[in-house]
Design an enzyme around this catalytic site. Structure first.
Site, short mmCIF file in Angstrom:
data_model
loop_
_atom_site.label_atom_id
_atom_site.label_comp_id
_atom_site.label_asym_id
_atom_site.label_seq_id
_atom_site.Cartn_x
_atom_site.Cartn_y
_atom_site.Cartn_z
N ARG A 1 0.40 -8.36 -21.24
CA ARG A 1 -0.10 -7.71 -22.46
C ARG A 1 0.98 -6.89 -23.16
O ARG A 1 0.84 -6.53 -24.32
CB ARG A 1 -1.30 -6.83 -22.15
CG ARG A 1 -2.48 -7.59 -21.58
CD ARG A 1 -3.67 -6.67 -21.33
NE ARG A 1 -4.15 -6.07 -22.56
CZ ARG A 1 -5.01 -6.66 -23.40
NH1 ARG A 1 -5.46 -7.86 -23.13
NH2 ARG A 1 -5.38 -6.05 -24.49
N ASP B 1 -4.83 0.15 -28.96
CA ASP B 1 -4.27 0.22 -27.61
C ASP B 1 -2.89 0.83 -27.64
O ASP B 1 -2.55 1.68 -26.82
CB ASP B 1 -4.15 -1.19 -27.00
CG ASP B 1 -5.35 -1.53 -26.12
OD1 ASP B 1 -6.31 -0.75 -26.14
OD2 ASP B 1 -5.30 -2.55 -25.43
N GLU C 1 -0.10 -7.30 8.98
CA GLU C 1 -0.13 -5.83 9.05
C GLU C 1 1.03 -5.21 8.29
O GLU C 1 1.00 -4.05 7.93
CB GLU C 1 -0.11 -5.37 10.51
CG GLU C 1 -1.40 -5.66 11.24
CD GLU C 1 -2.64 -5.21 10.47
OE1 GLU C 1 -2.76 -4.00 10.25
OE2 GLU C 1 -3.44 -6.07 10.08
N PRO D 1 0.82 -1.22 0.00
CA PRO D 1 0.00 0.00 0.00
C PRO D 1 0.85 1.27 0.00
O PRO D 1 0.37 2.34 -0.35
CB PRO D 1 -0.81 -0.09 1.30
CG PRO D 1 -0.70 -1.51 1.75
CD PRO D 1 0.58 -2.05 1.19
C1 9D3 Z 1 -5.55 -2.34 7.73
C2 9D3 Z 1 -4.08 -2.38 7.81
N1 9D3 Z 1 -3.49 -1.11 7.34
C3 9D3 Z 1 -3.26 -0.23 8.51
C4 9D3 Z 1 -3.28 1.20 8.14
C5 9D3 Z 1 -2.22 -1.32 6.66
C6 9D3 Z 1 -2.27 -2.38 5.62
C7 9D3 Z 1 -1.44 -3.49 5.68
C8 9D3 Z 1 -1.49 -4.47 4.71
C9 9D3 Z 1 -3.13 -2.27 4.54
C10 9D3 Z 1 -3.18 -3.26 3.55
C11 9D3 Z 1 -2.37 -4.37 3.65
C12 9D3 Z 1 -2.40 -5.41 2.60
N2 9D3 Z 1 -2.35 -4.84 1.25
C13 9D3 Z 1 -1.37 -5.09 0.39
O1 9D3 Z 1 -0.49 -5.87 0.68
C14 9D3 Z 1 -1.36 -4.38 -0.89
C15 9D3 Z 1 -2.25 -3.41 -1.44
C16 9D3 Z 1 -3.46 -2.81 -0.97
O2 9D3 Z 1 -3.97 -3.09 0.12
N3 9D3 Z 1 -4.06 -1.88 -1.77
C17 9D3 Z 1 -3.58 -1.52 -2.97
N4 9D3 Z 1 -2.46 -2.04 -3.47
C18 9D3 Z 1 -1.82 -2.98 -2.70
S1 9D3 Z 1 -0.39 -3.74 -3.13
C19 9D3 Z 1 -0.31 -4.62 -1.75
#
Ligand code: 9D3
Length: 254
Positions: free
Chosen positions: A152, A167, A114, A87
């Protein structure tokens, strides 16, 4: 292109990688994808990959040693660009897909829990990639999104149909609307020009329909889109019709 996926849920990838475009590309040897279970890189009897966070607080953190071992194993024979789906990563878009597709080998790290011990990032990760600002439960679905977009871009994977030619032209506009049989659906007819057989006129209609769709649905794209002269005129007309500063007219749903 060669991809290695590291995950504690390798079974999630099975049908996805065996089906359709990606399945065929793998059969034809255009795409090599290997999915490895992170737990195979553990050394304890219970194959543990998480632990409590130092400093306390809730949740669990993925431990560094299995990740470091797994990435080193995956890159032992040949170096690879190592991507953590996260994230906190750079938002995936067409430009990033093309950058990553230019790499011969990628290792994709899919995390759960987490988070992941920061020293994994410091030692065996080159780049973090996110697929958007919403919360998922792990990196597996983002990895599949990335794999589909990457595949792709691999030469020969998508047969050179006219849709792909368009594309690759990538004006930066949305697609025009599409229609097929039957000719009437719920009392709604197909735009007559599409039945006219006049291909020059059809091409003109599609050109303008694309700019109208973009104006209505994704006006932000117009700032960087490459427009033809006819499309620029249509955009000016839409602006006059609506009036600057007024809300855009939603699609008529009569
Ligand atoms: C609810 C936990 N969050 C606390 C603020 C942090 C968090 C940790 C692990 C949020 C999501 C995750 C798991 N997500 C991914 O590993 C992830 C992800 C995503 O959640 N959204 C968009 N792209 C990606 S790439 C990997």
């Amino acid at each position: 292109m060669h991809l290695t996926v590291l995950t504690i849920f390798p079974e999630l990838f099975g049908p996805f990688l065996a089906t359709s475009l990606i399945g065929r590309a793998r059969e034809r040897g255009l795409l090599a994808i290997e999915v490895r279970d992170l737990r195979d890189a553990t050394t304890d009897r219970h194959r543990v990959v998480d632990d409590e966070p130092y400093g306390g607080g809730g949740g669990m953190v993925m431990t560094a040693p299995p990740w470091i071992r797994a990435v080193r194993e995956a890159t032992a024979a040949a170096p690879a660009w190592r991507v953590l789906l996260s994230p906190q990563g750079r938002r995936l878009d067409d430009a990033l897909v093309r950058e990553l597709a230019a790499r011969e080998r990628l290792v994709l790290l899919c995390a759960r829990y987490e988070g992941i011990d920061e020293r994994v990032l410091e030692t065996v990760v080159d780049e973090e990639v996110s697929i958007g600002d919403y919360v998922l439960s792990g990196g597996e679905l983002p990895a599949m999104v990335l794999i589909e977009a990457l595949s792709r871009q691999v030469p020969g994977v998508v047969q050179l149909a006219s849709s792909v030619v368009r594309d690759s032209f990538r004006s930066g506009l949305l697609d025009h609307p599409h229609y097929t049989r039957p000719p009437v659906v719920e009392g709604r007819e197909v735009p007559p020009v599409l039945l006219s057989g006049n291909h020059a006129e059809i091409e003109r209609w599609r050109e303008l329909a694309a700019v109208r769709a973009t104006w209505r649905k994704r006006p932000d794209l117009l700032a960087v889109a490459e427009l033809t002269a006819a499309q620029r005129r249509e955009l000016e007309r839409l602006g006059r019709e609506c009036g600057d500063g007024l809300a855009r007219r939603p699609k008529d749903r009569g």
